[in-house]
Design a protein around this motif. Structure first.
Motif, short mmCIF file in Angstrom:
data_model
loop_
_atom_site.label_atom_id
_atom_site.label_comp_id
_atom_site.label_asym_id
_atom_site.label_seq_id
_atom_site.Cartn_x
_atom_site.Cartn_y
_atom_site.Cartn_z
N GLY A 1 -0.01 0.92 -5.53
CA GLY A 1 -0.24 -0.07 -3.98
C GLY A 1 -1.60 -0.21 -3.66
O GLY A 1 -2.36 0.28 -3.56
N ARG B 1 0.91 -1.57 0.07
CA ARG B 1 -0.17 -0.08 -0.21
C ARG B 1 0.70 1.02 -0.09
O ARG B 1 0.45 2.45 -0.84
CB ARG B 1 -1.09 0.10 0.97
CG ARG B 1 -1.83 -1.28 1.06
CD ARG B 1 -3.10 -0.58 2.24
NE ARG B 1 -4.44 -1.54 1.40
CZ ARG B 1 -4.67 -1.54 0.32
NH1 ARG B 1 -5.15 -1.29 -0.36
NH2 ARG B 1 -5.71 -2.16 0.18
N ARG B 2 1.97 1.24 0.19
CA ARG B 2 2.35 3.04 0.51
C ARG B 2 3.10 2.83 -0.98
O ARG B 2 4.03 4.23 -1.30
CB ARG B 2 4.29 1.81 1.64
CG ARG B 2 4.94 0.98 1.34
CD ARG B 2 6.32 0.79 2.45
NE ARG B 2 7.05 -0.06 1.88
CZ ARG B 2 7.05 -1.42 1.68
NH1 ARG B 2 5.53 -1.98 3.09
NH2 ARG B 2 7.91 -2.24 1.50
N LEU B 3 3.38 1.92 -1.27
CA LEU B 3 3.69 1.79 -3.35
C LEU B 3 3.03 3.30 -3.72
O LEU B 3 1.67 2.73 -3.64
CB LEU B 3 4.50 1.33 -4.07
CG LEU B 3 5.57 0.32 -3.51
CD1 LEU B 3 5.33 -0.97 -4.50
CD2 LEU B 3 6.59 0.88 -3.57
N PRO B 4 3.22 4.43 -4.26
CA PRO B 4 2.21 5.50 -5.03
C PRO B 4 1.94 4.85 -5.91
O PRO B 4 2.20 3.66 -6.50
CB PRO B 4 2.71 6.74 -5.42
CG PRO B 4 4.54 5.99 -4.67
CD PRO B 4 4.42 5.24 -4.04
N LEU B 5 0.47 5.13 -6.85
CA LEU B 5 -0.28 4.85 -8.52
C LEU B 5 -0.27 3.28 -7.81
O LEU B 5 -1.40 2.99 -8.31
CB LEU B 5 0.47 5.15 -8.73
CG LEU B 5 1.47 6.85 -8.87
CD1 LEU B 5 1.20 6.85 -10.47
CD2 LEU B 5 -0.08 7.33 -9.06
#
Length: 185
Positions: A99, A93-97
């Protein structure tokens, strides 16, 4: 008329126990060579004769290369764990776009499959290490280096097996196949 469409599939079952073990073994296969290379980077001959160590040129940029090779090899081996861990199925979830979204099956399978083929081609000849002379190594160094590199022969095949397991577990179901019930509109 049967329409071939992909249908949503229930969550994939967990990975097979053998696949989890193989992924963990794969992550450990590069450690002996990485440690041996780090000895070279630290200025230790690590089984080379003085002339052989000097010919390697492990100074300056050579040290950076040897350390980077060790780190990259271990990082690539650790990626195998993604084929049996949740972060290989759903982007954190912490990854942008991306997550929280599912990892596209082919986005994991294609690079892993190509890597398995490349690693198999690269390391299989090493199975014959002791059949060729190594004049730049001491007898003990030849034995130690052989045992440090020999596990890499298994890297490609193990990665390939874990990749096939991942694909079989995560491939999309196709309507009309035995894997998914046929739904009619």
């Amino acid at each position: 008329m049967i329409r071939m469409t992909t249908t949503p599939r229930p969550p994939a079952p967990g990975p097979a126990r053998w696949a989890v073990r193989a992924a963990h073994i794969t992550a450990l296969l590069t450690l002996p060579t990485g440690l041996w290379r780090l000895l070279l980077a630290a200025g230790q001959p690590a089984g080379y004769t003085d002339a052989g160590y000097e010919a390697l040129g492990v100074t300056g940029r050579g040290v950076v290369y040897v350390v980077a090779l060790s780190v990259v090899s271990e990082a690539l081996a650790l990626l195998t764990l993604g084929l049996v861990r949740p972060w290989g199925e759903v982007f954190p979830r912490r990854l942008p776009l991306v997550g929280g979204r599912p990892v596209p099956v082919l986005a994991a399978v294609v690079p892993a499959g190509l890597g398995a083929v490349a690693l198999t081609a690269l390391w299989t000849p090493f199975a014959w290490w002791w059949a060729t002379p190594h004049p730049d190594l001491t007898p003990l160094g030849e034995t130690l280096l052989g045992f440090a590199y020999l596990p890499l022969v298994a890297w490609g095949p193990l990665l390939g097996a874990v990749t096939v397991s991942y694909y079989r577990r995560r491939r999309p179901a196709v309507a009309g196949s035995r894997r998914a019930p046929v739904t009619r509109p």
